[in-house]
Design an enzyme around this catalytic site. Structure first.
Site, PDB file in Angstrom:
ATOM      1  N   HIS A   4     -33.458  82.987  36.489  1.00 42.52           N
ATOM      2  CA  HIS A   4     -32.242  82.964  35.663  1.00 42.52           C
ATOM      3  C   HIS A   4     -32.098  81.661  34.868  1.00 42.52           C
ATOM      4  O   HIS A   4     -31.363  81.601  33.890  1.00 42.52           O
ATOM      5  CB  HIS A   4     -30.984  83.240  36.508  1.00 42.52           C
ATOM      6  N   ASP A  34     -35.836  86.301  41.655  1.00 41.63           N
ATOM      7  CA  ASP A  34     -35.269  85.196  40.872  1.00 41.63           C
ATOM      8  C   ASP A  34     -36.190  83.974  40.883  1.00 41.63           C
ATOM      9  O   ASP A  34     -35.740  82.841  40.981  1.00 41.63           O
ATOM     10  CB  ASP A  34     -33.869  84.820  41.390  1.00 41.63           C
ATOM     11  N   GLY A 105     -26.405  73.772  37.885  1.00 38.22           N
ATOM     12  CA  GLY A 105     -27.330  72.666  37.618  1.00 38.22           C
ATOM     13  C   GLY A 105     -28.250  72.398  38.799  1.00 38.22           C
ATOM     14  O   GLY A 105     -29.248  71.700  38.677  1.00 38.22           O
ATOM     15  N   SER A 107     -29.606  75.029  40.430  1.00 37.44           N
ATOM     16  CA  SER A 107     -30.508  76.186  40.473  1.00 37.44           C
ATOM     17  C   SER A 107     -31.942  75.780  40.190  1.00 37.44           C
ATOM     18  O   SER A 107     -32.218  75.037  39.249  1.00 37.44           O
ATOM     19  CB  SER A 107     -30.072  77.235  39.445  1.00 37.44           C
ATOM     20  N   GLY A 163     -40.099 105.520  48.199  1.00 38.23           N
ATOM     21  CA  GLY A 163     -39.335 106.581  47.550  1.00 38.23           C
ATOM     22  C   GLY A 163     -38.238 107.191  48.390  1.00 38.23           C
ATOM     23  O   GLY A 163     -38.121 108.421  48.460  1.00 38.23           O
ATOM     24  N   ILE A 166     -31.606 104.756  51.051  1.00 38.94           N
ATOM     25  CA  ILE A 166     -31.207 104.486  52.434  1.00 38.94           C
ATOM     26  C   ILE A 166     -29.820 103.874  52.498  1.00 38.94           C
ATOM     27  O   ILE A 166     -29.301 103.378  51.509  1.00 38.94           O
ATOM     28  CB  ILE A 166     -32.210 103.534  53.128  1.00 38.94           C
TER      29      ILE A 166
END
Length: 347
Positions: A4, A34, A105, A107, A163, A166
């Protein structure tokens, strides 16, 4: 760093503590964890050691470094509050939760243990005000390292999938399915043609083990499947109608995400509180299902459980329903808790 942090950037600059700036190349980005991998053209750089996040303990002191609100090279300290914390809509990261002060700041900055080893990448906070409130979350360095290797090798991350849709098993669902304890991942839907369908998994199964790994919470399953990768062969242990079954499984490749739903089950102290009718022929053609009951009005326990008008009731405690009288008959034979399988917006 974090995905991000570089998301949407046309140019990325890495600034060092000696005030030198370098233009960085984004080698790859993985939004699901991320994590982003950057490369700068420089030699002789100082570097830190990476540790093993698995060996970190709750209560252990940790230190974060970053530039909160633009204050460069700020150090904050705290303890590990929890490990393997699952956050809503974050199925692939078992976050390290800390009470280290993290702000905008921070991150992408490192989380160190007291041996000076990086055990995590500071990623996000939980806040109702936008400021730090004692709940910080870091991506374990082991997860980031795995992503880094794949980004270096392939420029993207490949994950396994089986697939299924849940949901978590709470006490009421455990009672409905005759489980000893509220654990595992309840399968509410099996995708047609998926690895799970080929393995024989059915809606209503409770997945309790993948290979030798125990599935305590439904959130454990997606990350373990993703980690195994496409083509891996393993076994699924499921509880079906109170009986344990072992199913051989070959992991497929993830293409599109499926949403895991978690809804409260209906309890039945007296009336269920549903006004239902069978599907018309046109509705059957549209939904592709034979049977089921359209919910027209909701009250009482059904409303409390979150059932809405327009939902289609497919099964009660795993048994298909095709008529209101069939639903009443099944209802009369149940105990205090029931599990309703419903179709809503094609899920």
């Amino acid at each position: 760093t974090n995905a991000h942090v570089v998301d949407g950037a046309t140019e990325v600059t890495v600034k060092l503590t000696d005030k030198r700036d370098f233009k960085a190349k984004v080698v790859g980005v993985d939004k699901r964890t991320d994590v982003a991998l950057l490369k700068i053209d420089a030699t002789g750089l100082p570097f830190v050691k990476t540790g093993d996040a698995e060996r970190s303990k709750v209560g252990e002191w940790v230190v974060a470094m970053g530039s909160p609100f633009g204050f460069e090279n700020t150090v904050t300290a705290g303890i590990i509050s929890a490990k393997a914390r699952r956050l809503p809509d974050e199925n692939y990261v078992p976050f390290i939760q800390t009470d280290v002060a993290i702000n905008p700041g921070n991150s992408g900055g490192p989380l160190f243990n007291l041996r000076g080893e990086v055990v995590g990448i500071n990623s996000q906070i939980f806040s109702q005000t936008g400021g730090y409130q004692g709940l910080s979350f870091a991506i374990p360095i082991n997860v980031a390292g795995n992503v880094q290797q794949q980004l270096l090798k392939h420029g993207k991350v490949t994950r396994g999938r089986i697939g299924v849709t849940i949901q978590d098993v709470n006490q009421a669902l455990a009672d409905s399915f005759g489980l000893k304890a509220p654990q595992g991942a309840l399968v509410s839907e099996v995708e047609k043609g998926s690895p799970a369908e080929r393995a024989g998994v059915q809606a209503g199964d409770v997945i309790v083990k993948l290979g030798d790994k125990v599935i305590a919470h439904s959130g454990d399953l997606p990350a373990l499947v993703a980690e195994l990768g496409p083509g891996a062969k393993t076994t699924l242990e499921v509880i079906r109608s109170g009986t344990a079954k072992s199913l051989p499984l070959t992991i497929g490749e993830m293409k599109a995400e499926k949403t895991a739903v978690s809804e409260q089950p209906a309890s039945q102290p007296g009336k269920l509180g549903l006004a239902v009718r069978p599907l018309s022929q046109a509705e059957r053609n549209q939904t592709g299902i034979d049977g089921g009951l359209v919910v027209e009005e909701v009250s009482g326990p059904a409303a409390k459980a979150g059932i809405q008008p327009g939902d289609v009731v497919l099964a009660l405690n795993g048994k298909p329903v095709r008529s209101p009288s069939e639903l009443r008959k099944l209802l009369d034979a149940t105990g205090k808790h029931i599990a309703l399988l419903i179709l809503r917006d094609s899920a």
